[in-house]
Each structure stands twice: as structure tokens, then as C-alpha cells.
Design a protein around this motif. Structure first.
Motif, mmCIF file in Angstrom:
data_model
loop_
_atom_site.group_PDB
_atom_site.id
_atom_site.type_symbol
_atom_site.label_atom_id
_atom_site.label_comp_id
_atom_site.label_asym_id
_atom_site.label_seq_id
_atom_site.Cartn_x
_atom_site.Cartn_y
_atom_site.Cartn_z
ATOM 1 N N UNK A 177 15.362 8.802 -2.068
ATOM 2 C CA UNK A 177 14.101 8.897 -2.814
ATOM 3 C C UNK A 177 14.407 8.789 -4.299
ATOM 4 N N UNK A 178 14.096 7.690 -5.143
ATOM 5 C CA UNK A 178 14.057 7.224 -6.290
ATOM 6 C C UNK A 178 13.416 8.129 -7.305
ATOM 7 N N UNK A 179 12.100 8.598 -6.634
ATOM 8 C CA UNK A 179 11.262 9.511 -7.402
ATOM 9 C C UNK A 179 10.280 8.396 -7.930
ATOM 10 N N UNK A 180 8.946 8.887 -8.479
ATOM 11 C CA UNK A 180 8.040 8.200 -9.014
ATOM 12 C C UNK A 180 8.590 7.628 -10.291
ATOM 13 N N UNK A 181 8.341 6.266 -10.644
ATOM 14 C CA UNK A 181 8.719 5.603 -11.749
ATOM 15 C C UNK A 181 8.058 6.385 -13.083
ATOM 16 N N UNK A 182 8.431 6.148 -14.138
ATOM 17 C CA UNK A 182 7.606 6.786 -15.390
ATOM 18 C C UNK A 182 6.526 5.752 -15.774
ATOM 19 N N UNK A 224 -1.831 -1.807 -18.446
ATOM 20 C CA UNK A 224 -2.647 -0.941 -17.076
ATOM 21 C C UNK A 224 -1.679 -0.502 -15.914
ATOM 22 N N UNK A 225 -1.644 0.659 -15.546
ATOM 23 C CA UNK A 225 -0.744 0.998 -14.614
ATOM 24 C C UNK A 225 -1.477 0.368 -13.225
ATOM 25 N N UNK A 226 -0.622 -0.597 -12.653
ATOM 26 C CA UNK A 226 -1.252 -1.222 -11.476
ATOM 27 C C UNK A 226 -1.280 -0.455 -10.013
ATOM 28 N N UNK A 227 -0.654 0.642 -10.057
ATOM 29 C CA UNK A 227 -0.635 1.949 -9.119
ATOM 30 C C UNK A 227 -0.206 3.296 -9.737
ATOM 31 N N UNK A 228 -0.738 4.287 -9.046
ATOM 32 C CA UNK A 228 -0.251 5.651 -9.453
ATOM 33 C C UNK A 228 0.478 6.139 -8.387
ATOM 34 N N UNK A 229 1.763 6.764 -8.756
ATOM 35 C CA UNK A 229 2.770 7.476 -7.776
ATOM 36 C C UNK A 229 2.532 8.840 -8.107
ATOM 37 N N UNK A 230 2.091 9.566 -6.837
ATOM 38 C CA UNK A 230 1.901 10.870 -6.912
ATOM 39 C C UNK A 230 2.771 11.741 -6.266
ATOM 40 N N UNK A 231 3.411 12.650 -6.654
ATOM 41 C CA UNK A 231 4.409 13.636 -5.890
ATOM 42 C C UNK A 231 5.663 13.962 -6.544
ATOM 43 N N UNK A 232 6.558 14.420 -5.891
ATOM 44 C CA UNK A 232 7.836 14.763 -6.668
ATOM 45 C C UNK A 232 8.935 13.973 -6.443
ATOM 46 N N UNK A 233 10.112 14.232 -6.561
ATOM 47 C CA UNK A 233 11.316 13.608 -6.277
ATOM 48 C C UNK A 233 11.689 13.546 -4.929
ATOM 49 N N UNK A 234 11.279 14.554 -4.190
ATOM 50 C CA UNK A 234 11.586 14.817 -2.793
ATOM 51 C C UNK A 234 10.832 13.761 -1.943
ATOM 52 N N UNK A 235 9.206 14.056 -2.172
ATOM 53 C CA UNK A 235 8.353 13.240 -1.384
ATOM 54 C C UNK A 235 7.320 12.799 -2.213
ATOM 55 N N UNK A 236 6.943 11.833 -2.357
ATOM 56 C CA UNK A 236 5.727 10.937 -3.071
ATOM 57 C C UNK A 236 5.048 9.923 -2.248
ATOM 58 N N UNK A 237 4.123 9.374 -3.060
ATOM 59 C CA UNK A 237 3.149 8.244 -2.501
ATOM 60 C C UNK A 237 3.581 7.012 -2.482
ATOM 61 N N UNK A 238 4.623 6.676 -3.182
ATOM 62 C CA UNK A 238 5.451 5.272 -3.314
ATOM 63 C C UNK A 238 6.265 4.982 -2.317
ATOM 64 N N UNK A 239 7.145 6.169 -1.906
ATOM 65 C CA UNK A 239 8.321 6.081 -1.062
ATOM 66 C C UNK A 239 8.465 7.137 0.095
ATOM 67 N N UNK A 256 0.859 -1.257 0.037
ATOM 68 C CA UNK A 256 -0.079 0.105 0.080
ATOM 69 C C UNK A 256 0.663 1.365 -0.090
ATOM 70 N N UNK A 257 0.246 2.373 -0.287
ATOM 71 C CA UNK A 257 0.880 3.562 -0.505
ATOM 72 C C UNK A 257 0.222 4.595 -0.310
ATOM 73 N N UNK A 258 0.664 5.993 -0.498
ATOM 74 C CA UNK A 258 -0.198 7.012 -0.607
ATOM 75 C C UNK A 258 0.645 8.503 -0.262
ATOM 76 N N UNK A 259 0.356 9.172 -1.257
ATOM 77 C CA UNK A 259 0.961 10.585 -1.023
ATOM 78 C C UNK A 259 0.644 11.383 0.304
ATOM 79 N N UNK A 260 1.558 11.483 1.159
ATOM 80 C CA UNK A 260 1.139 12.363 2.225
ATOM 81 C C UNK A 260 1.029 11.268 3.448
#
Length: 243
Positions: free
Chosen positions: A202-207, A216-231, A122-126
Motif C-alpha cells: 500500500x503506497x498510502x494516500x497521496x498528498x 482542484x482535487x480530482x478525487x479524495x483518498x480517505x483512510x490510512x497507510x494500511x487501508x484506504x479508498x484508493x488502493x 472508481x474508488x471508495x474507502x471500505x
């Protein structure tokens, strides 16, 4: 009751770091508009905040449902797990994974050997604060003799076994937090959390996050290089923590 007692025990016995690789049964998400579920949230939150005030930093696994904890809605079809589950759609901003989504707790997502979010995590920006190795047996396979993408862990009866899950990731992050505590013994839980985020990479959101290649995208990473929903703020780095 067990979780409340555990947090209070940790606080009263000077425990400085706790790992929480579980959720409080029977509800995967506890909704504040339900009196019984709200009571669970309130009781556990009081206990964990009590421990924080006494100097304990808590880390918790983000969950293994590949849910976006910042989404507008999530389908929960596993609760309650002590009787027959009933499908319900919940708002993760009003219905909480406990203790994962409680204030001040470090929420940890899982990555595989390629430093990519594990397919189940599971993941989530913020919501996610940091990520850590949790293993991925399907899409991130290492070039090792075992060819096993999971985490080699201790097992009962002096055994070892390969396991995967955010329950494996959170203890990795807790270990790094403990290293930071050894370097900064007087750091408060809030300061320790800030240090944990600062040393993360932080590797940043994958392309693309089409893990099975079906288009189909299995999950959507939101956010930037510094902070994002995946990491969150990044993947913890034990060497950076003490270097």
C-alpha cells in the motif's frame, strides 16, 4: 441471466477464481427500492454466493467513472444503457454496482505506472479491497520506447493492443489470486481473499490528487497507510504471492 448462469457454471465445474470485468446491464447502479433492480441484485448475489460456498473466489473491476463508492451520493447519468439514459442521484450504500459491490467479492481499483490511482478508476474507502495495474494514458506515462501508459494486452486475431481500465486491473489481481491458490490449494475463498490483501503493497494516500494541475482535487483518498479508498489494502504483488 448470463451472469447468473456464469457464476453457477463456475461453481459446478470447480472453477476456483473468476474475474468479472463488467457490470450487469442496463443499470450502472441497482437500487434496492426499485423492484426490478432489486431482483437483479438478489439473483446475481444468490448465484455468486452459491459459487463462493463451493470454493470460488470472485474478483471484479471497481469501474471507470472515478466515482467514490463510499460517497453520500453519486450522479448516475448513464443508466439505463439500453434506452435513453436519465440523470439520477443514487446512494452507493443502497444502490449497487453488480457484481462489484456484492458481499465477498474482491473489488479492484486501477493504478498507473507511478503506482498512483488511475484518473478514471472508481474508488471508495471500505469498498475497494486491492488495486492492480490498469493503465493511465493521460498522467502516468512510462519511460519506455512506446511512451504508452496503458496495458499491453492480447487482442482477437493474434494481435496485441494497448488498453486501460479497471477491466485490465481486475485480471491482474485475479492472476495473483490464482498464484496464491497454487501455493495454498486448500484455502477457502475467504482465506484466499485475506492472503491477497496481506501480500499487497500500500503506497498510502497521496498528498495531492490534482492530476490535471487546475488546483482542484480530482478525487479524495480517505483512510490510512494500511487501508484506504484508493488502493484498499494495497497494490497486488505477484512475487510476494509466491515468495
Amino acid at each position: 441471466e448470463s451472469v447468473v448462469c456464469a457464476f453457477v457454471f463456475a461453481a459446478d465445474h470447480g472453477v476456483e477464481i473468476t474475474n468479472n470485468s463488467y457490470y450487469v446491464d442496463p443499470w450502472l447502479y441497482n437500487c434496492m427500492d426499485d423492484p426490478d433492480q432489486r431482483a437483479i441484485v438478489d439473483a446475481v448475489n444468490r448465484a455468486q454466493l452459491y459459487a463462493q460456498k463451493k470454493g470460488t473466489l470472485h474478483l471484479a473491476s471497481a469501474g471507470n467513472s472515478n466515482h467514490d463508492l463510499d460517497a453520500d451520493a453519486i450522479l448516475d447519468d448513464s443508466s439505463p444503457n439500453d434506452t435513453t439514459p436519465v440523470e439520477r442521484t443514487i446512494d452507493p450504500h443502497e444502490c449497487y454496482d453488480v457484481p462489484t459491490q456484492l458481499p465477498g467479492i474482491v473489488t479492484v481499483s486501477a493504478t498507473g505506472v507511478n503506482h498512483l490511482k488511475s484518473y478514471y478508476s472508481s474508488y471508495g474507502n471500505g469498498v475497494v479491497d486491492v488495486a492492480a495495474p490498469g493503465g493511465d494514458r493521460l498522467y502516468q506515462i512510462p519511460d519506455t520506447p512506446s511512451k504508452n501508459g496503458r496495458i499491453l494486452s492480447t487482442m482477437p486475431n493474434n494481435q496485441y493492443g494497448f488498453l486501460q481500465g479497471t477491466s485490465m486491473a481486475s485480471p491482474h489481481a485475479a492472476g495473483v489470486a490464482a498464484l496464491l491458490k497454487s501455493e495454498y490449494p486448500y484455502a477457502t475463498p475467504a482465506q484466499l481473499q485475506a492472503l491477497l490483501k496481506a501480500q499487497a503493497d500500500n503506497p498510502g494516500c497521496p498528498e495531492s490528487y490534482d492530476q490535471n494541475g487546475d488546483g482542484t482535487q480530482d478525487a479524495v483518498c480517505e483512510g490510512g497507510k494500511r487501508v484506504n479508498g484508493f488502493y484498499g489494502f494495497g497494490i497486488v504483488d505477484a512475487l510476494d504471492a509466491v515468495d
